[in-house]
Structures are given as C-alpha cells and as structure tokens.
Design an enzyme around this catalytic site. Structure first.
Site, PDB file in Angstrom:
ATOM      1  N   HIS A 128      -1.040  -9.275  -1.596  1.00 54.64           N
ATOM      2  CA  HIS A 128       0.389  -8.971  -1.373  1.00 54.64           C
ATOM      3  C   HIS A 128       1.267 -10.217  -1.451  1.00 54.64           C
ATOM      4  O   HIS A 128       2.491 -10.101  -1.572  1.00 54.64           O
ATOM      5  CB  HIS A 128       0.600  -8.307  -0.009  1.00 54.64           C
ATOM      6  N   ASP A 155      -8.196  -2.466  -3.829  1.00 54.23           N
ATOM      7  CA  ASP A 155      -7.728  -2.296  -2.454  1.00 54.23           C
ATOM      8  C   ASP A 155      -6.882  -1.019  -2.365  1.00 54.23           C
ATOM      9  O   ASP A 155      -6.256  -0.616  -3.342  1.00 54.23           O
ATOM     10  CB  ASP A 155      -6.887  -3.524  -2.069  1.00 54.23           C
ATOM     11  N   HIS A 214      -4.124  -0.629  -1.051  1.00 54.44           N
ATOM     12  CA  HIS A 214      -2.703  -0.943  -1.232  1.00 54.44           C
ATOM     13  C   HIS A 214      -2.473  -1.640  -2.575  1.00 54.44           C
ATOM     14  O   HIS A 214      -3.302  -2.439  -3.016  1.00 54.44           O
ATOM     15  CB  HIS A 214      -2.218  -1.852  -0.101  1.00 54.44           C
ATOM     16  N   ASP A 268     -10.525  -0.809   2.055  1.00 52.82           N
ATOM     17  CA  ASP A 268      -9.721   0.096   2.897  1.00 52.82           C
ATOM     18  C   ASP A 268      -9.553   1.463   2.234  1.00 52.82           C
ATOM     19  O   ASP A 268      -8.844   2.327   2.769  1.00 52.82           O
ATOM     20  CB  ASP A 268      -8.362  -0.520   3.289  1.00 52.82           C
TER      21      ASP A 268
HETATM   22  C1  SP5 Z   1      -4.472  -6.631   2.326  1.00 46.79           C
HETATM   23  C2  SP5 Z   1      -4.047  -5.342   2.943  1.00 46.79           C
HETATM   24  O1  SP5 Z   1      -4.809  -4.393   2.940  1.00 46.79           O
HETATM   25  N1  SP5 Z   1      -2.846  -5.297   3.516  1.00 46.79           N
HETATM   26  C3  SP5 Z   1      -2.377  -4.085   4.105  1.00 46.79           C
HETATM   27  C4  SP5 Z   1      -1.037  -4.244   4.713  1.00 46.79           C
HETATM   28  C5  SP5 Z   1      -0.601  -2.967   5.338  1.00 46.79           C
HETATM   29  N2  SP5 Z   1       0.583  -3.142   6.093  1.00 46.79           N
HETATM   30  C6  SP5 Z   1       1.090  -1.940   6.705  1.00 46.79           C
HETATM   31  C7  SP5 Z   1       0.268  -1.626   7.906  1.00 46.79           C
HETATM   32  C8  SP5 Z   1       0.759  -0.401   8.625  1.00 46.79           C
HETATM   33  C9  SP5 Z   1      -0.114  -0.150   9.813  1.00 46.79           C
HETATM   34  N3  SP5 Z   1      -0.034   1.187  10.202  1.00 46.79           N
HETATM   35  C10 SP5 Z   1      -0.759   1.472  11.391  1.00 46.79           C
HETATM   36  C11 SP5 Z   1      -1.164   2.886  11.450  1.00 46.79           C
HETATM   37  C12 SP5 Z   1      -1.893   3.161  12.726  1.00 46.79           C
HETATM   38  N4  SP5 Z   1      -2.307   4.530  12.798  1.00 46.79           N
HETATM   39 ZN    ZN Z   2      -5.156  -2.930   1.626  1.00 49.69          ZN
END
Ligand code: SP5
Ligand code: ZN
Length: 344
Positions: A160, A196, A198, A285
């Site tokens: 990212h 990934d 994301h 993930d």
């Molecule tokens: C590298 C990578 O996988 N980065 C991911 C970044 C995601 N950021 C947003 C996270 C939102 C967290 N949401 C929590 C949900 C709990 N149920």
């Molecule tokens: Zn990710």
C-alpha cells in the site's frame, strides 16, 4: 527454498488502530511473523538468512527522498512534541488543498505523507521497514545468483505504500524496491503478481506509467474493500505504461473457483508480457478465517496457488504482505511455499 528473515520486525509493534471510532488491538502484529518463522523452521523449508544492508539508495529509487527523510525522523519529532503512544495522522491534503508544499507542522506532514488513520507510526516503524526492504533486496540477490525462488519473511508489509506515503500498515514498498533493483541490475521486464486480499495501490501507482514492470492484482472489490480509491478493473496503465497494469477485483465472499479463475486470467496477462522475473506480493488475508477480509481460501488452496506459480516457471521472489489470522498464518504461508517447491 531459502528464507530471508527480517529480524528487526519486532521493532514495529503497534498496540492499537482506529476502527469505528474506537481504538482496537492492532491487526498487524509481531506475532504474525513469529508464527511464520515457526512454521518455516518446523517444516525445514530451507536455510534462514539475515538481510544484507544494500543502503538507502535502493529505497530512494522508488520513494521520494523527502518522504524517506520524514519517515526516518518522524518518531523523534513526535516524541519532541510530547506525543503519547503511537503517532496517527489527523489531517490530509484532499481535493482543493495544496499538496505541493511541505508544511513545517509535524501534524501536517503526517497527513501529507499518509493515506489513512489505520496505520500507527511506531518507534521502530522506520527501522523495521528499512530492514524489510533490505531483506527483499537480499532475496533478489539469491535469484540473480541463480536460485529458483526465495521467500522474504518481513513486516510491516509494503504494497500500500506509495512513492511518498504510508498507509494500510505499509511504509516502504518492498515489491517496488525489489522490482526496481532487478531492473537496475540489468533485467528488462518484471512481473509483479499481488495476491493479497487488498489491492496493492502503492505498487500500482509507482509503476503505472511504465512498461518495464507489469503489475497484476487479484483482490476484494474496492467498491467495498480497502483501499477503495484504487484497484478497479478499468485501471490499465497510462502513457508508456498503458496495457501493463491489470486489476482483477472480486466481490467480497467470492468462491475459491472464482479466485483461481481470476488467477488464470492474471497469469495469462503476465505470460504474454514474457517477464524475466516474478515478484509475488504474498498476502494470505484471502484465508477464510481472516478477521478483516472476505474471501474463502483454505490451506489446500494456498498449496494449489504455490503449485500453479511453480508451473509458471519463472525465478520467483515471494514477499510477505498481509494475513491477519495470526495462528493460521504460518501454515498458510508455508502451504504456498511448499506447494511451489513441489510444483513443476
Ligand atoms: C497489507 C494489508 O493487508 N493491509 C490491509 C490494510 C487494511 N486496512 C483497513 C483495516 C480495517 C480493519 N477493519 C477491522 C474489522 C474488524 N471486524
Ligand atoms: Zn491485505
């Protein structure tokens, strides 16, 4: 397969991140790498090496110097201001505000150099991220010396992070640093496959107008999934880079068959490009048990991914990205790597 282990990773240990108005325990933790290391050691995947320092120069090939300087000094600035706990940005130069000036204010620069409030900047973020990039460069060295593959076990992740911003738990874009270093050492065409959950917005953006790196990504549809503002199917590259970027978004809840169908589509694009080297941004993930993601892959699918990448037949550098089902992450990553070893 050799593993390059960034033993500086525990220096970056966020306690909390913002979620729906509350501070919740951080998802991106040192334990993630500990579980992976345990799995790699337990399975005797191969030797585990320390990163060799290649210097700051390789990072500056894809990140702006003023961003790197900011990162290197940010914790001291935050401490001098009396900051308590980890540092978070609170203001951003969005539309109609100027992003061509670097204000003196630390708070302003935190916003200038970041994309979200979900990425705590910790005391050791810079040290851990710097050495993560060095680990990626050390892995690249192995491939250039003739190894078929290498695995870079590092955190924080990188995909990212853009040329001048952090976000999504990422500070330094390890995949971009490695791809650029490979070109600088004489390779001509680099493929980056980002699996990934994301979208790897930072990697895409860094190479968007270039033809010497093809970026392909399979990820949760940014209509509903982070990073929202990039990763859509119509992003094909621009200028000289037009035709060298391919996004394969899938709706949250997509099935394994849908995922592997998109993998075939991505690999077909990369194959047509005829690259010299494959860099895999390896986030796991996509796992069914991941606490922040919504795909359904299970351990057998991770092995299948590894086997498929082996059949792709290129020198392959695996770089660790996301994966937040901490207790399962070690075996999920190991499944990919062992699948690769057992593949053709
Ligand atoms: C590298 C990578 O996988 N980065 C991911 C970044 C995601 N950021 C947003 C996270 C939102 C967290 N949401 C929590 C949900 C709990 N149920
Ligand atoms: Zn990710």
């Amino acid at each position: 397969m050799k593993t390059i282990y960034n033993d500086k990773h525990p220096a970056h240990a966020a306690t909390h991140e913002f979620f729906r108005g509350r501070l919740v325990p951080a998802f991106e933790t040192p334990a993630r790498a500990d579980f992976i290391l345990q799995a790699v050691q337990g399975a005797d995947l191969g030797p585990i090496l320390a990163p060799v320092n290649h210097g700051l120069q390789a990072l500056a090939r894809v990140h702006s110097s003023r961003y790197l300087n900011f990162l290197a000094g940010a914790w001291d600035e935050w401490q001098a201001l009396g900051g308590e706990g980890d540092a978070f940005p609170a203001v951003w130069p969005v539309r109609s505000l100027r992003d061509d000036i670097e204000p003196q204010s630390f708070a302003a620069r935190m916003g200038l150099y970041s994309m979200d409030s979900g990425t705590p900047l910790t005391a050791g973020a810079w040290d851990a991220a710097f050495w993560g990039a060095q680990a990626a460069l050390t892995g690249l060295d192995l491939l250039l010396a003739g190894e078929r593959s290498a695995y870079v076990l590092t955190r924080p992740p990188g995909h990212h992070a853009g040329s001048d911003f952090f976000g999504g738990y990422c500070f330094v874009n390890n995949a971009a640093v490695a791809a650029q270093a490979a070109l600088d050492q004489g390779l001509k065409k680099i493929a980056i496959l980002d699996v990934d959950y994301h979208h790897g917005n930072g990697t895409q953006a860094i190479f968007y107008e270039r033809a010497d790196v093809f970026f392909a990504s399979i990820h949760g549809d940014p209509q509903t999934e982070y990073p929202f503002f990039l990763g859509h199917a119509d992003e094909a590259g621009a200028g000289a880079g037009l035709g060298f970027n391919a996004n394969f978004p899938l709706p949250a809840g997509a099935t394994n068959e849908q995922w592997f169908e998109r993998l075939e589509a991505a690999l077909a694009r990369l194959q047509a490009y005829a690259p010299d080297l494959l860099i895999v941004s390896l986030g796991v993930d996509t796992f069914a048990g991941d606490p922040i993601s919504h795909f359904q892959l299970d351990q057998p699918e991770f092995a299948r991914l590894g086997e498929r990448l082996a059949r792709f037949g290129l020198p392959t550098l695996f770089l660790q990205e996301g994966g937040y089902a901490t207790e399962a992450i070690g075996l999920n990553v190991l499944a990919v790597l062992q699948g690769f070893e057992q593949g053709a």
